[in-house]
Each structure stands twice: as C-alpha cells, then as structure tokens.
Design a protein around this motif. Structure first.
Motif, short mmCIF file in Angstrom:
data_model
loop_
_atom_site.label_atom_id
_atom_site.label_comp_id
_atom_site.label_asym_id
_atom_site.label_seq_id
_atom_site.Cartn_x
_atom_site.Cartn_y
_atom_site.Cartn_z
N ARG A 145 -22.24 -50.17 -1.42
CA ARG A 145 -22.59 -48.75 -1.36
C ARG A 145 -21.94 -47.99 -2.52
NH1 ARG A 145 -25.31 -45.50 1.35
NH2 ARG A 145 -25.85 -47.13 2.85
N ALA A 146 -20.66 -48.28 -2.75
CA ALA A 146 -19.96 -47.63 -3.86
C ALA A 146 -20.58 -48.05 -5.19
CB ALA A 146 -18.48 -47.98 -3.83
N LEU A 147 -20.97 -49.32 -5.29
CA LEU A 147 -21.58 -49.81 -6.54
C LEU A 147 -22.91 -49.12 -6.79
CD1 LEU A 147 -21.63 -51.82 -8.92
CD2 LEU A 147 -22.69 -53.48 -7.38
N ALA A 148 -23.73 -48.98 -5.76
CA ALA A 148 -25.02 -48.30 -5.91
C ALA A 148 -24.82 -46.87 -6.38
CB ALA A 148 -25.78 -48.33 -4.59
N GLN A 149 -23.89 -46.18 -5.77
CA GLN A 149 -23.61 -44.79 -6.16
C GLN A 149 -23.07 -44.70 -7.58
OE1 GLN A 149 -21.01 -43.83 -2.92
NE2 GLN A 149 -22.66 -43.13 -1.58
N GLU A 150 -22.23 -45.67 -7.94
CA GLU A 150 -21.66 -45.69 -9.29
C GLU A 150 -22.75 -45.92 -10.33
OE1 GLU A 150 -18.55 -48.39 -11.97
OE2 GLU A 150 -18.65 -48.67 -9.80
N MET A 151 -23.66 -46.86 -10.06
CA MET A 151 -24.74 -47.15 -11.01
C MET A 151 -25.62 -45.93 -11.22
SD MET A 151 -25.94 -51.08 -10.25
CE MET A 151 -26.43 -50.78 -8.54
N LEU A 200 -33.16 -42.02 -2.09
CA LEU A 200 -33.56 -43.29 -1.48
C LEU A 200 -32.40 -43.92 -0.72
CD1 LEU A 200 -35.88 -46.00 -2.68
CD2 LEU A 200 -33.53 -46.70 -2.25
N LEU A 201 -31.22 -43.92 -1.31
CA LEU A 201 -30.05 -44.50 -0.63
C LEU A 201 -29.82 -43.83 0.71
CD1 LEU A 201 -27.39 -44.97 -3.48
CD2 LEU A 201 -28.93 -46.69 -2.50
N ALA A 202 -30.00 -42.53 0.74
CA ALA A 202 -29.77 -41.78 1.98
C ALA A 202 -30.81 -42.11 3.04
CB ALA A 202 -29.77 -40.28 1.69
N GLU A 203 -32.00 -42.53 2.62
CA GLU A 203 -33.08 -42.82 3.56
C GLU A 203 -33.11 -44.27 4.03
OE1 GLU A 203 -36.84 -41.54 2.02
OE2 GLU A 203 -36.08 -39.56 1.44
N LEU A 204 -32.41 -45.16 3.33
CA LEU A 204 -32.41 -46.56 3.74
C LEU A 204 -31.80 -46.70 5.13
CD1 LEU A 204 -31.22 -48.46 0.52
CD2 LEU A 204 -33.50 -48.57 1.57
N PRO A 205 -32.34 -47.61 5.95
CA PRO A 205 -31.72 -47.84 7.26
C PRO A 205 -30.33 -48.45 7.10
CG PRO A 205 -33.42 -49.48 6.82
CD PRO A 205 -33.52 -48.45 5.73
N SER A 206 -29.47 -48.22 8.07
CA SER A 206 -28.10 -48.72 7.97
C SER A 206 -28.04 -50.23 7.90
CB SER A 206 -27.27 -48.21 9.16
OG SER A 206 -27.86 -48.65 10.38
N SER A 207 -29.09 -50.91 8.36
CA SER A 207 -29.12 -52.37 8.33
C SER A 207 -29.40 -52.92 6.93
CB SER A 207 -30.19 -52.89 9.29
OG SER A 207 -31.47 -52.34 8.95
N ALA A 208 -29.88 -52.07 6.02
CA ALA A 208 -30.24 -52.52 4.67
C ALA A 208 -29.06 -52.39 3.72
CB ALA A 208 -31.42 -51.72 4.14
N ASP A 209 -28.88 -53.39 2.88
CA ASP A 209 -27.83 -53.29 1.86
C ASP A 209 -28.28 -52.31 0.78
OD1 ASP A 209 -25.30 -54.40 0.57
OD2 ASP A 209 -26.79 -54.68 -1.01
#
Length: 205
Positions: free
Chosen positions: A116-122, A152-161
């Motif tokens: 999650r941190a990596l996605a936000q950093e990218m 998009l990150l905010a809309e992904l289900p919690s089960s998705a990486d």
C-alpha cells in the motif's frame, strides 16, 4: 523496480526482458501490444529483449524459452537479473531454483515492501499507468481501462493487493520519473477472454 535500481546507483542496467505471446504479438497475461512495450524501452533508453512463447504455454516450453534468454545474458556478460516480485514466496523460490548455477544472480529489490505504501509512493512520484487486464474473480471488471491512481486505490476492495501482486490486475506504465518522455496512448475497447477482462491500449497518432 527500475527506478529503485537506478536510484541505488550501484549497478549498470543493460536490458529489459519480457515474454511475448508470439501468436497475438502482445505481452503474455498483460495483453499489451508489442509496439507499446518497445515505446517504453525507448523512453527508458534501454534495449528490449523479447522472449516469444506460445499460447497456451506449458511450463516446459516457458522454461526452455527463458533458459535460452538466460544463456544469452550470460554469454553477453550479464551477472544479475532483477525481478519486481513483492511478497509471493513461492514465486521467488521458483526463480531462485531455476537460476541456481545458471551464472545469473536473481535480485528482488522490492521484496517485502509494504505494497500500500509502495503504491502511494509510486503515484506520488509521478507514475502514470493504466489497467490493461483484470481478473474478475478478484476485482470488478469496471476497473479495466481505469487510470492507476489514488482514486482507484481507494475503490479497490480490501481483499485486493494495491499493487496487484496476486494477479488481481495488470498495468501499462506510460509516464514517470524513470521515463525520458511520456508515451501517448489511447484507450480502446474492453473484452473478456479466457476468464480475464482486457482493455486494449494503442499509441496515439
């Protein structure tokens, strides 16, 4: 991964390596056209090594094709090969076992990162990417063709990486700090094929 390796500055990166579905002339699984990957390589200022594989592709055929690429790399003086795996231990172990004694040392510069941190950093660093393939068993098909961004990150289900590490989705990166210039793309139709949902991307005229 490429951006991280370049920032480290302790090695010379000599080439990019990807498998190509030789019948469809697209990146295997991602469904990205070869000319787009070639545009990526040009924007990254690196040569692109394409490894053609059939579709469907047996494990034996895949390993033979990759084995040829590994032997070529060793013959050309390469000593390491880097993978962007994040946390799947079985995938990492498979790569390590297949490369043992080959002459190439596998590197995993992102392994163990908080995804999650990596996605936000990218995204915060300026990465721009679009979703090209979705596994509808993992996330809704409406994500296909979407921009990979904070919304998009905010809309992904919690089960998705957040980085799609379990194959929930695949992306095409077209802009970011590692590129010399952005790649202009158009979003085409979305289709379902063999249980996956693909959105076709093309280069803008």
């Amino acid at each position: 991964m490429l951006h991280v390796l370049r920032a480290r500055g302790d090695m010379t990166i000599g080439a990019l390596l990807t498998t190509i579905n030789r019948d469809a002339n697209r990146v295997a699984m991602h469904g990205v056209r070869v000319d787009l990957v070639e545009a990526q390589a040009a924007a990254l200022e690196l040569p692109l090594w394409q490894v053609p594989i059939p579709s469907p592709c047996s494990n034996e055929e895949y390993e033979r094709a990759m084995g040829n690429a590994v032997r070529r790399a060793c013959a050309e003086g390469f000593t390491d090969i880097a993978f962007a795996d994040l946390f799947l231990q079985d995938v990492r172990r498979y790569r390590e076992e297949r490369l043992q004694g080959s002459g190439l040392t596998p590197l995993f510069p992102l392994f163990g990162a908080d995804t999650r941190a990596l996605a936000q950093e990218m995204i915060g660093a300026g990465l721009r990417a679009r979703i090209t393939c979705v596994d509808p068993r993992a996330i809704d098909r409406r994500f296909a063709g979407r921009e990979y961004d904070a919304t998009l990150l905010a809309e992904l289900p919690s089960s998705a990486d957040p980085c799609g590490e379990r194959g929930e989705f695949h992306t095409f990166a077209y802009h970011g700090p590692m590129f010399r210039q952005p790649i202009a793309i158009d979003t085409g139709p979305t289709v379902e094929r063999e249980g996956f949902v693909f959105t076709d991307l093309t280069r803008s005229a």
